[in-house]
Structure formats: C-alpha cells, structure tokens
Design a protein around this motif. Structure first.
Motif, PDB file in Angstrom:
ATOM      1  N   ALA A   1      25.456  65.674 -30.031  1.00  0.00           N
ATOM      2  CA  ALA A   1      25.307  66.015 -28.619  1.00  0.00           C
ATOM      3  C   ALA A   1      24.128  65.278 -27.994  1.00  0.00           C
ATOM      4  O   ALA A   1      24.216  64.777 -26.859  1.00  0.00           O
ATOM      5  N   VAL A   2      23.028  65.197 -28.728  1.00  0.00           N
ATOM      6  CA  VAL A   2      21.853  64.484 -28.228  1.00  0.00           C
ATOM      7  C   VAL A   2      22.166  63.008 -28.024  1.00  0.00           C
ATOM      8  O   VAL A   2      21.833  62.404 -26.993  1.00  0.00           O
ATOM      9  N   ARG A   3      22.833  62.422 -29.013  1.00  0.00           N
ATOM     10  CA  ARG A   3      23.166  61.000 -28.923  1.00  0.00           C
ATOM     11  C   ARG A   3      24.177  60.742 -27.809  1.00  0.00           C
ATOM     12  O   ARG A   3      24.071  59.747 -27.077  1.00  0.00           O
ATOM     13  N   ALA A   4      25.168  61.623 -27.657  1.00  0.00           N
ATOM     14  CA  ALA A   4      26.171  61.441 -26.607  1.00  0.00           C
ATOM     15  C   ALA A   4      25.526  61.480 -25.230  1.00  0.00           C
ATOM     16  O   ALA A   4      25.886  60.698 -24.338  1.00  0.00           O
ATOM     17  N   ALA A   5      24.572  62.387 -25.039  1.00  0.00           N
ATOM     18  CA  ALA A   5      23.880  62.463 -23.754  1.00  0.00           C
ATOM     19  C   ALA A   5      23.070  61.200 -23.493  1.00  0.00           C
ATOM     20  O   ALA A   5      23.018  60.699 -22.361  1.00  0.00           O
ATOM     21  N   ALA A   6      22.450  60.669 -24.536  1.00  0.00           N
ATOM     22  CA  ALA A   6      21.650  59.454 -24.374  1.00  0.00           C
ATOM     23  C   ALA A   6      22.524  58.253 -24.024  1.00  0.00           C
ATOM     24  O   ALA A   6      22.195  57.466 -23.125  1.00  0.00           O
ATOM     25  N   VAL A   7      23.654  58.101 -24.725  1.00  0.00           N
ATOM     26  CA  VAL A   7      24.549  56.976 -24.451  1.00  0.00           C
ATOM     27  C   VAL A   7      25.140  57.081 -23.053  1.00  0.00           C
ATOM     28  O   VAL A   7      25.300  56.074 -22.355  1.00  0.00           O
ATOM     29  N   ALA A   8      25.447  58.289 -22.607  1.00  0.00           N
ATOM     30  CA  ALA A   8      25.990  58.467 -21.259  1.00  0.00           C
ATOM     31  C   ALA A   8      25.059  57.870 -20.212  1.00  0.00           C
ATOM     32  O   ALA A   8      25.501  57.294 -19.208  1.00  0.00           O
ATOM     33  N   GLY A   9      23.766  57.983 -20.444  1.00  0.00           N
ATOM     34  CA  GLY A   9      22.793  57.434 -19.501  1.00  0.00           C
ATOM     35  C   GLY A   9      22.717  55.924 -19.508  1.00  0.00           C
ATOM     36  O   GLY A   9      22.133  55.331 -18.584  1.00  0.00           O
ATOM     37  N   GLU A  10      23.307  55.291 -20.532  1.00  0.00           N
ATOM     38  CA  GLU A  10      23.272  53.824 -20.628  1.00  0.00           C
ATOM     39  C   GLU A  10      24.516  53.164 -20.032  1.00  0.00           C
ATOM     40  O   GLU A  10      24.555  51.945 -19.863  1.00  0.00           O
ATOM     41  N   LEU A  11      25.538  53.948 -19.731  1.00  0.00           N
ATOM     42  CA  LEU A  11      26.805  53.385 -19.284  1.00  0.00           C
ATOM     43  C   LEU A  11      26.774  53.063 -17.788  1.00  0.00           C
ATOM     44  O   LEU A  11      26.122  53.752 -17.008  1.00  0.00           O
ATOM     45  N   ARG A  12      27.534  52.034 -17.425  1.00  0.00           N
ATOM     46  CA  ARG A  12      27.624  51.636 -16.020  1.00  0.00           C
ATOM     47  C   ARG A  12      28.961  52.096 -15.449  1.00  0.00           C
ATOM     48  O   ARG A  12      29.957  52.186 -16.167  1.00  0.00           O
ATOM     49  N   THR A  13      28.963  52.339 -14.159  1.00  0.00           N
ATOM     50  CA  THR A  13      30.178  52.804 -13.500  1.00  0.00           C
ATOM     51  C   THR A  13      30.645  51.861 -12.395  1.00  0.00           C
ATOM     52  O   THR A  13      31.531  52.208 -11.615  1.00  0.00           O
ATOM     53  N   ASP A  14      30.072  50.674 -12.322  1.00  0.00           N
ATOM     54  CA  ASP A  14      30.379  49.748 -11.228  1.00  0.00           C
ATOM     55  C   ASP A  14      31.267  48.587 -11.651  1.00  0.00           C
ATOM     56  O   ASP A  14      31.325  47.558 -10.980  1.00  0.00           O
ATOM     57  N   GLY A  15      31.995  48.734 -12.770  1.00  0.00           N
ATOM     58  CA  GLY A  15      32.806  47.623 -13.270  1.00  0.00           C
ATOM     59  C   GLY A  15      33.887  47.185 -12.295  1.00  0.00           C
ATOM     60  O   GLY A  15      34.108  45.987 -12.089  1.00  0.00           O
ATOM     61  N   ALA A  16      34.595  48.145 -11.685  1.00  0.00           N
ATOM     62  CA  ALA A  16      35.661  47.797 -10.750  1.00  0.00           C
ATOM     63  C   ALA A  16      35.088  47.109  -9.510  1.00  0.00           C
ATOM     64  O   ALA A  16      35.681  46.158  -8.980  1.00  0.00           O
ATOM     65  N   GLU A  17      33.957  47.582  -9.037  1.00  0.00           N
ATOM     66  CA  GLU A  17      33.328  46.955  -7.872  1.00  0.00           C
ATOM     67  C   GLU A  17      32.919  45.515  -8.184  1.00  0.00           C
ATOM     68  O   GLU A  17      33.143  44.603  -7.373  1.00  0.00           O
ATOM     69  N   LEU A  18      32.324  45.302  -9.346  1.00  0.00           N
ATOM     70  CA  LEU A  18      31.925  43.946  -9.747  1.00  0.00           C
ATOM     71  C   LEU A  18      33.136  43.043  -9.860  1.00  0.00           C
ATOM     72  O   LEU A  18      33.135  41.895  -9.372  1.00  0.00           O
ATOM     73  N   ALA A  19      34.212  43.542 -10.482  1.00  0.00           N
ATOM     74  CA  ALA A  19      35.427  42.737 -10.636  1.00  0.00           C
ATOM     75  C   ALA A  19      36.021  42.376  -9.283  1.00  0.00           C
ATOM     76  O   ALA A  19      36.482  41.249  -9.063  1.00  0.00           O
ATOM     77  N   ALA A  20      36.042  43.340  -8.367  1.00  0.00           N
ATOM     78  CA  ALA A  20      36.599  43.074  -7.030  1.00  0.00           C
ATOM     79  C   ALA A  20      35.804  41.988  -6.322  1.00  0.00           C
ATOM     80  O   ALA A  20      36.394  41.087  -5.683  1.00  0.00           O
ATOM     81  N   LYS A  21      34.499  42.027  -6.416  1.00  0.00           N
ATOM     82  CA  LYS A  21      33.678  40.996  -5.769  1.00  0.00           C
ATOM     83  C   LYS A  21      33.888  39.624  -6.405  1.00  0.00           C
ATOM     84  O   LYS A  21      33.927  38.601  -5.700  1.00  0.00           O
ATOM     85  N   LEU A  22      34.069  39.588  -7.734  1.00  0.00           N
ATOM     86  CA  LEU A  22      34.327  38.312  -8.397  1.00  0.00           C
ATOM     87  C   LEU A  22      35.678  37.730  -7.970  1.00  0.00           C
ATOM     88  O   LEU A  22      35.809  36.525  -7.782  1.00  0.00           O
ATOM     89  N   LEU A  23      36.676  38.587  -7.818  1.00  0.00           N
ATOM     90  CA  LEU A  23      38.002  38.120  -7.426  1.00  0.00           C
ATOM     91  C   LEU A  23      38.024  37.577  -6.009  1.00  0.00           C
ATOM     92  O   LEU A  23      38.740  36.607  -5.722  1.00  0.00           O
ATOM     93  N   LEU A  24      37.254  38.181  -5.132  1.00  0.00           N
ATOM     94  CA  LEU A  24      37.287  37.802  -3.724  1.00  0.00           C
ATOM     95  C   LEU A  24      36.167  36.845  -3.332  1.00  0.00           C
ATOM     96  O   LEU A  24      36.184  36.312  -2.217  1.00  0.00           O
ATOM     97  N   GLY A  25      35.220  36.631  -4.247  1.00  0.00           N
ATOM     98  CA  GLY A  25      34.072  35.800  -3.909  1.00  0.00           C
ATOM     99  C   GLY A  25      34.358  34.317  -3.906  1.00  0.00           C
ATOM    100  O   GLY A  25      35.394  33.844  -4.332  1.00  0.00           O
TER     101      GLY A  25
END
Length: 405
Positions: free
Chosen positions: A381-405
């Motif tokens: 549980a401790v490790r799962a909480a720590a890893v959750a804080g390292e994850l990014r949630t902007d992958g789709a936004e980054l991909a969309a900008k790369l496709l349209l840029g």
C-alpha cells in the motif's frame, strides 16, 4: 485538420483512442474513431462526444464464442484488412492524420488507406512488448512458435519478421496490390513504421534504453470518467472495510470456469468483502447480488476511476488500462495474466512493488490467497501510493499536440 483514429480490439484498445479524441477535439481537430460495433464501445464514445465509424463484427461475440477454424484464419485476415481500409479511406482526408492500433490486419488496412488518401500515418502500441526491442521477447503466436535454438531477444525479433509475413503477408500484399500500392517484403516493419508511438506511462511501461529504433513515448491516453458509482454499490462500500475488487475485463476465462468462487474464497481468507465485476466472462456467484446485504457485490461496467480508490486491492487480468487505473488510484493489485502483453504487466506490477504477479493463468484458492496476501501487505500500500504520485496524466494531451503541431 481531420484525424482518424482506428482500432479493432477490446475496450483496452478503444478507450485510449476515446481519450485522445477528446483532447484532439479540444484543440479544434475533426475526429472520427473507426472501431468494432460493440454496443458498449458505441456508448462509451458517444458519452465522450466522439463520432464512431463501426467497422467489422462485434468483438465480444468472437471472444466468447468458439475459436475460429485454422483454415478460416486467412479469410478473416483479408476481411479485416479490406474493411478497415474502406472505412479509414472514406473517413480520412489528404493532408490529415491516421492513427491506428489493435489487431495487426486492421492496422495494415488503416495504413494502406492512409497511403492511398495521402494522410500521415502513425502506428501506436499500447504496450512496450508490441515493439521490437533487445529488452523483451516478441509475442509467440500459437500457430507460429519460436524456431528451435533461438534464445536471444534480437534473434527472436528477427524471426518474428518471418512469423508476421507467414501469418499476414499474403493477405496484406494482395490487398495492397488490389488498391494500386506496391507490395512489401517485411509487412511488420512497414506497418509499424520506423518511428512508432508508445502510449504507456513512462514509470509503469517504460521504453528501456539503449534501443535500436526511435519510439515516441507519449504517456498513457486516459479518458476522464465523471460517472458516479451506482447508489447501491456506494452503500455497499460504505457498509464496511474496503473490499477487494475482482474483474477480468474482456477475458473469457475458458480455462478457469470456477474463477468467481476462487477469488471470493481467497478474499474471504483475508477477511475481505468482494466487489465482483462480471466482465465478458460473466462471472457470477450465489450471494454476489446487487442488494448489498452479503459480503459480495456484483457489478457490470463501472467507473474504475471512482471505484478503485475505495477498494483495498484490485485483482485483474493485467490489461494495460486496468493496470494504469489501479496504479493511478494508488491501490495495490494482483495480476492473473491470461495472454499477450498481460505477463509483461504482471512483471511490472511485481517489479514496482505495487502488488503481486500470480504465477499462471488459472488461479486456485491457495495460489490466489498467497498473491492477495502480498498485495494486502502494508508495504504494498505504501509503495502503491508512492508510485501513484510519480505517474503522469497528460499523455493524451501531449499526443494530440504532437499530431497537430
């Protein structure tokens, strides 16, 4: 600009494209998603405001039905290539973009359509093991096992070219010739391109270096789910300690027909209640009803983003989407891998210390009780909480900008 997103697969293939489509639309792009005509996919895309182009037969009926006869395989490959070529070619425009993932014949059809129309083509893998790398083996097709004596990853990936040509080369090249495109000697590398994209989180599913090809890793493509949990499920959650969630997504579990009983007994061995997701395997158990008065509560399709933070552990098949959802929730998980990329995700969960990898595809009460014990340990549980804080949630936004840029 018009962007066509194309896939043929389960929810784990469709939902990331929905997440990308939302971000593309926010940036002003016209977006269409070519996908299987399963009702649940149509509903999910419609709820996100994304235009869907239904292609091919529903996937759920094929997953749960009898396996196709070996002699029928070439016909089905040819049909998928042709159907996705036709749908994507009609939806795409010159100078636009076509993004494809899912089953290889569907990707090959979309790629050929992009060539004919004059649109830019991007192949995206939703797990690292789909792409050639010296750091992992290729998926072994049951009808095309590894050749004896090959052990190194580089050797196996070189032999994988022969495998892909044997499985798909004749049908893909026949279609290419029929639409006026040149045939290719290496269908895998032509379809995957020399600069594929990888839509996985850099912590959960990294692209190890050194690598022998350029890969654009965007991060996972997430679709925000704002649906509330059903009232009865919320009441069940509120009525006691956090339960264990059990669900195997689109896996039919033909080899584990007693899975519902096994997972519930394993959870009970740890004094835990259970939320049982029926999934495509139609898991069911006496007492696991929708009344919330027992220690089991059965659900259909549900908002994992709202549910997973409220459970003690997530037991699942190891689909990339479920792994990512549990990791973002900071909830430990047990992966019971069934096929393709799922053993990879099981290994990653164990390596990161955010849960346990079950050995083998068929759990017993004893084996799952042990694995669940590791996931329910305080350190997980401790490790799962720590890893959750390292994850990014902007992958789709980054991909969309790369496709349209």
């Amino acid at each position: 600009m018009r962007v066509v997103l194309s896939t043929y697969g389960s929810r784990g293939d469709v939902q990331p494209l929905a997440g990308l489509a939302v971000k593309l639309r926010e940036l002003g792009a016209q977006v269409r998603v070519c996908a299987p005509p399963d009702e649940e996919f149509a509903q999910r895309l419609a709820a996100a405001g994304v235009e869907m182009v239904p292609v091919g037969d529903p996937v759920r009926g094929q997953v749960g039905g009898k396996p196709p006869a070996p002699g029928d395989f070439p016909r089905r490959v040819a049909a998928l290539v042709a159907k996705f070529h036709e749908a994507v070619a009609e939806a795409a425009e010159p100078g636009g973009v076509v993004v494809a993932t899912g089953l290889f014949p569907a990707v090959a059809g979309a790629q050929a359509a992009a060539e004919v129309v004059g649109a830019r083509f991007v192949y995206v893998a939703l797990q690292p093991t789909m792409l050639p790398s010296p750091h992992h083996r290729p998926f072994e097709y049951p009808s095309q096992p590894y050749r004896p004596g090959l052990t190194g990853n580089r050797e196996l990936w070189e032999d994988n070219v022969r495998t892909m040509n044997a499985l798909f080369g004749e049908q893909v090249n026949a279609h290419r010739a029929s639409v006026g495109l040149p045939t290719v000697d290496n269908v895998r590398d032509h379809v995957f391109t020399d600069r594929p994209w990888l839509a996985t989180d850099q912590v959960l599913g990294p692209w190890p270096q050194p690598a022998e090809r350029e890969v654009v890793q965007t991060g996972a493509w997430l679709l925000v789910d704002g649906r509330p949990l059903p009232a009865r499920l919320s009441a069940f959650l509120d009525a006691g300690d956090p339960p264990v969630y059990v669900g195997f997504g689109s896996m039919p579990l033909h080899g584990a027909p007693d899975a519902a009983r096994v997972v519930v007994e394993a959870a009970r061995a740890h004094g835990r209640r259970v939320v049982l997701a029926r999934g495509w395997a139609e898991l069911a158990l006496a007492g696991a009803g929708a009344d919330g008065d027992a220690d089991c509560f059965a659900v259909g399709e549900v908002n994992q983003q709202a549910l997973f933070p409220r459970v003690a552990a997530v037991v699942h098949h190891g689909g990339a989407g479920t792994v990512t959802a549990a990791a973002l929730a900071g909830t430990p998980q047990v992966v019971v891998p069934q096929m393709v990329d799922q053993p990879y995700w099981a290994e990653r969960v164990a390596e990161l210390g955010v849960g346990a990898a079950h050995e083998g595809a068929v759990p017993t009460v004893e084996s799952l009780t042990v694995a669940l014990g590791r996931a329910l340990a305080p350190e997980a549980a401790v490790r799962a909480a720590a890893v959750a804080g390292e994850l990014r949630t902007d992958g789709a936004e980054l991909a969309a900008k790369l496709l349209l840029g």
